[in-house]
Design a protein around this motif. Structure first.
Motif, PDB file in Angstrom:
ATOM      1  N   GLN A   1     -34.079  16.706   7.847  1.00 58.20           N
ATOM      2  CA  GLN A   1     -34.397  16.204   6.511  1.00 58.20           C
ATOM      3  C   GLN A   1     -33.886  17.174   5.464  1.00 58.20           C
ATOM      4  OE1 GLN A   1     -35.252  13.307   6.196  1.00 58.20           O
ATOM      5  NE2 GLN A   1     -36.808  12.910   4.671  1.00 58.20           N
ATOM      6  N   VAL A   2     -33.389  16.638   4.365  1.00 60.40           N
ATOM      7  CA  VAL A   2     -32.877  17.435   3.263  1.00 60.40           C
ATOM      8  C   VAL A   2     -33.675  17.085   2.013  1.00 60.40           C
ATOM      9  CG1 VAL A   2     -30.889  17.937   1.822  1.00 60.40           C
ATOM     10  CG2 VAL A   2     -30.563  17.478   4.259  1.00 60.40           C
ATOM     11  N   GLN A   3     -34.102  18.100   1.309  1.00 61.50           N
ATOM     12  CA  GLN A   3     -34.776  17.883   0.033  1.00 61.50           C
ATOM     13  C   GLN A   3     -33.779  18.145  -1.097  1.00 61.50           C
ATOM     14  OE1 GLN A   3     -36.409  20.061   2.500  1.00 61.50           O
ATOM     15  NE2 GLN A   3     -37.135  18.084   3.204  1.00 61.50           N
ATOM     16  N   LEU A   4     -33.750  17.235  -2.050  1.00 57.74           N
ATOM     17  CA  LEU A   4     -32.789  17.308  -3.148  1.00 57.74           C
ATOM     18  C   LEU A   4     -33.521  17.317  -4.485  1.00 57.74           C
ATOM     19  CD1 LEU A   4     -30.325  14.574  -1.835  1.00 57.74           C
ATOM     20  CD2 LEU A   4     -30.101  17.046  -1.575  1.00 57.74           C
ATOM     21  N   VAL A   5     -33.064  18.178  -5.387  1.00 56.91           N
ATOM     22  CA  VAL A   5     -33.657  18.257  -6.725  1.00 56.91           C
ATOM     23  C   VAL A   5     -32.540  18.262  -7.748  1.00 56.91           C
ATOM     24  CG1 VAL A   5     -35.078  19.583  -8.309  1.00 56.91           C
ATOM     25  CG2 VAL A   5     -35.651  19.533  -5.866  1.00 56.91           C
ATOM     26  N   GLU A   6     -32.535  17.239  -8.618  1.00 57.86           N
ATOM     27  CA  GLU A   6     -31.545  17.158  -9.685  1.00 57.86           C
ATOM     28  C   GLU A   6     -32.054  17.870 -10.932  1.00 57.86           C
ATOM     29  OE1 GLU A   6     -31.541  12.989  -7.676  1.00 57.86           O
ATOM     30  OE2 GLU A   6     -33.003  14.475  -8.346  1.00 57.86           O
ATOM     31  N   SER A   7     -31.118  18.362 -11.723  1.00 59.05           N
ATOM     32  CA  SER A   7     -31.447  18.959 -13.021  1.00 59.05           C
ATOM     33  C   SER A   7     -30.239  18.842 -13.927  1.00 59.05           C
ATOM     34  CB  SER A   7     -31.849  20.427 -12.859  1.00 59.05           C
ATOM     35  OG  SER A   7     -30.780  21.179 -12.311  1.00 59.05           O
ATOM     36  N   GLY A   8     -30.462  19.098 -15.217  1.00 53.09           N
ATOM     37  CA  GLY A   8     -29.357  19.125 -16.165  1.00 53.09           C
ATOM     38  C   GLY A   8     -29.252  17.909 -17.067  1.00 53.09           C
ATOM     39  N   GLY A   9     -30.105  16.922 -16.843  1.00 54.36           N
ATOM     40  CA  GLY A   9     -30.069  15.753 -17.720  1.00 54.36           C
ATOM     41  C   GLY A   9     -30.593  16.084 -19.104  1.00 54.36           C
ATOM     42  N   GLY A  10     -30.438  15.122 -20.023  1.00 51.50           N
ATOM     43  CA  GLY A  10     -30.926  15.326 -21.369  1.00 51.50           C
ATOM     44  C   GLY A  10     -30.368  14.295 -22.320  1.00 51.50           C
ATOM     45  N   LEU A  11     -30.544  14.574 -23.603  1.00 50.72           N
ATOM     46  CA  LEU A  11     -30.062  13.703 -24.668  1.00 50.72           C
ATOM     47  C   LEU A  11     -28.812  14.321 -25.280  1.00 50.72           C
ATOM     48  CD1 LEU A  11     -30.409  11.337 -26.678  1.00 50.72           C
ATOM     49  CD2 LEU A  11     -31.915  12.847 -28.010  1.00 50.72           C
ATOM     50  N   VAL A  12     -27.756  13.524 -25.404  1.00 51.61           N
ATOM     51  CA  VAL A  12     -26.502  14.023 -25.952  1.00 51.61           C
ATOM     52  C   VAL A  12     -25.868  12.916 -26.791  1.00 51.61           C
ATOM     53  CG1 VAL A  12     -25.179  13.319 -23.914  1.00 51.61           C
ATOM     54  CG2 VAL A  12     -24.350  15.199 -25.345  1.00 51.61           C
ATOM     55  N   GLN A  13     -25.097  13.309 -27.785  1.00 57.10           N
ATOM     56  CA  GLN A  13     -24.388  12.323 -28.600  1.00 57.10           C
ATOM     57  C   GLN A  13     -23.143  11.820 -27.873  1.00 57.10           C
ATOM     58  OE1 GLN A  13     -23.635  14.180 -32.412  1.00 57.10           O
ATOM     59  NE2 GLN A  13     -25.523  13.341 -33.257  1.00 57.10           N
ATOM     60  N   ALA A  14     -22.719  10.643 -28.219  1.00 55.82           N
ATOM     61  CA  ALA A  14     -21.498  10.084 -27.648  1.00 55.82           C
ATOM     62  C   ALA A  14     -20.342  11.064 -27.850  1.00 55.82           C
ATOM     63  CB  ALA A  14     -21.177   8.744 -28.295  1.00 55.82           C
ATOM     64  N   GLY A  15     -19.551  11.231 -26.806  1.00 56.72           N
ATOM     65  CA  GLY A  15     -18.454  12.173 -26.834  1.00 56.72           C
ATOM     66  C   GLY A  15     -18.820  13.549 -26.308  1.00 56.72           C
ATOM     67  N   GLY A  16     -20.097  13.785 -26.125  1.00 58.98           N
ATOM     68  CA  GLY A  16     -20.565  15.076 -25.643  1.00 58.98           C
ATOM     69  C   GLY A  16     -20.455  15.231 -24.135  1.00 58.98           C
ATOM     70  N   SER A  17     -20.979  16.362 -23.654  1.00 60.42           N
ATOM     71  CA  SER A  17     -20.876  16.704 -22.233  1.00 60.42           C
ATOM     72  C   SER A  17     -22.223  17.144 -21.691  1.00 60.42           C
ATOM     73  CB  SER A  17     -19.867  17.835 -22.027  1.00 60.42           C
ATOM     74  OG  SER A  17     -18.575  17.459 -22.438  1.00 60.42           O
ATOM     75  N   LEU A  18     -22.405  16.915 -20.406  1.00 57.98           N
ATOM     76  CA  LEU A  18     -23.542  17.434 -19.658  1.00 57.98           C
ATOM     77  C   LEU A  18     -23.065  17.812 -18.268  1.00 57.98           C
ATOM     78  CD1 LEU A  18     -26.476  14.952 -20.440  1.00 57.98           C
ATOM     79  CD2 LEU A  18     -26.352  17.342 -21.126  1.00 57.98           C
ATOM     80  N   ARG A  19     -23.755  18.760 -17.655  1.00 55.35           N
ATOM     81  CA  ARG A  19     -23.481  19.126 -16.270  1.00 55.35           C
ATOM     82  C   ARG A  19     -24.749  18.968 -15.460  1.00 55.35           C
ATOM     83  NH1 ARG A  19     -22.375  24.980 -13.471  1.00 55.35           N
ATOM     84  NH2 ARG A  19     -20.757  24.355 -11.963  1.00 55.35           N
ATOM     85  N   LEU A  20     -24.719  18.049 -14.523  1.00 59.42           N
ATOM     86  CA  LEU A  20     -25.853  17.843 -13.636  1.00 59.42           C
ATOM     87  C   LEU A  20     -25.695  18.712 -12.394  1.00 59.42           C
ATOM     88  CD1 LEU A  20     -26.230  13.954 -13.739  1.00 59.42           C
ATOM     89  CD2 LEU A  20     -27.122  15.667 -15.330  1.00 59.42           C
ATOM     90  N   SER A  21     -26.822  19.180 -11.883  1.00 58.30           N
ATOM     91  CA  SER A  21     -26.848  19.938 -10.639  1.00 58.30           C
ATOM     92  C   SER A  21     -27.771  19.250  -9.647  1.00 58.30           C
ATOM     93  CB  SER A  21     -27.339  21.366 -10.872  1.00 58.30           C
ATOM     94  OG  SER A  21     -26.481  22.071 -11.731  1.00 58.30           O
ATOM     95  N   CYS A  22     -27.456  19.405  -8.381  1.00 55.87           N
ATOM     96  CA  CYS A  22     -28.288  18.882  -7.299  1.00 55.87           C
ATOM     97  C   CYS A  22     -28.455  20.001  -6.283  1.00 55.87           C
ATOM     98  CB  CYS A  22     -27.628  17.666  -6.670  1.00 55.87           C
ATOM     99  SG  CYS A  22     -28.478  17.031  -5.209  1.00 55.87           S
ATOM    100  N   ALA A  23     -29.641  20.574  -6.239  1.00 56.36           N
ATOM    101  CA  ALA A  23     -29.930  21.661  -5.321  1.00 56.36           C
ATOM    102  C   ALA A  23     -30.555  21.105  -4.049  1.00 56.36           C
ATOM    103  CB  ALA A  23     -30.877  22.658  -5.978  1.00 56.36           C
TER     104      ALA A  23
END
Length: 123
Positions: A1-23
């Motif tokens: 079994q593998v446990q996964l945790v996402e992070s890095g989401g949020g609110l951003v304006q159109a044209g912006g950037s985000l980086r999601l992580s999955c540990a």
């Protein structure tokens, strides 16, 4: 079994950037191919991107090709999704998942899922 945790989401304006992580923790991370999926309210979960376990070959949905980049660091047991040029239609909960199946674009092929992280893109 593998446990996964996402992070890095949020609110951003159109044209912006985000980086999601999955540990990942548990079974050896490098055994699995991995994918990112997303689900908007009232819609089915859809494929975003996937990366194979060893060679790191990548696959993308047409809607994100050229804007999103998937990568993984097996030494850190972490997968990433760099999202550039975000659009309001990218708004969704983003999930990471693992698979031992060859069908990388089907949600049903994935056996372990994280809890999701919200991405909201304002216009």
């Amino acid at each position: 079994q593998v446990q996964l945790v996402e992070s890095g989401g949020g609110l951003v304006q159109a044209g912006g950037s985000l980086r999601l992580s999955c540990a990942a923790s548990g079974r050896t991370f490098s055994y699995f191919a991995m994918g990112w999926f997303r689900q908007a309210p009232g819609k089915e979960r859809e494929f975003v991107a996937a990366i194979t376990r060893s060679r790191g070959s990548t696959f993308y949905a047409d809607s994100v090709k050229g804007r999103f980049t998937i990568s993984r660091d097996n030494a850190k047991n972490t997968m990433y999704l760099q999202m550039n040029g975000l659009k309001p239609e990218d708004t969704a909960v983003y999930y990471c998942a693992t698979t031992s199946d060859a069908s990388l674009t089907r949600p049903s092929a994935y056996s372990n899922w994280g809890q999701g992280t919200q991405v909201t893109v304002s216009s």
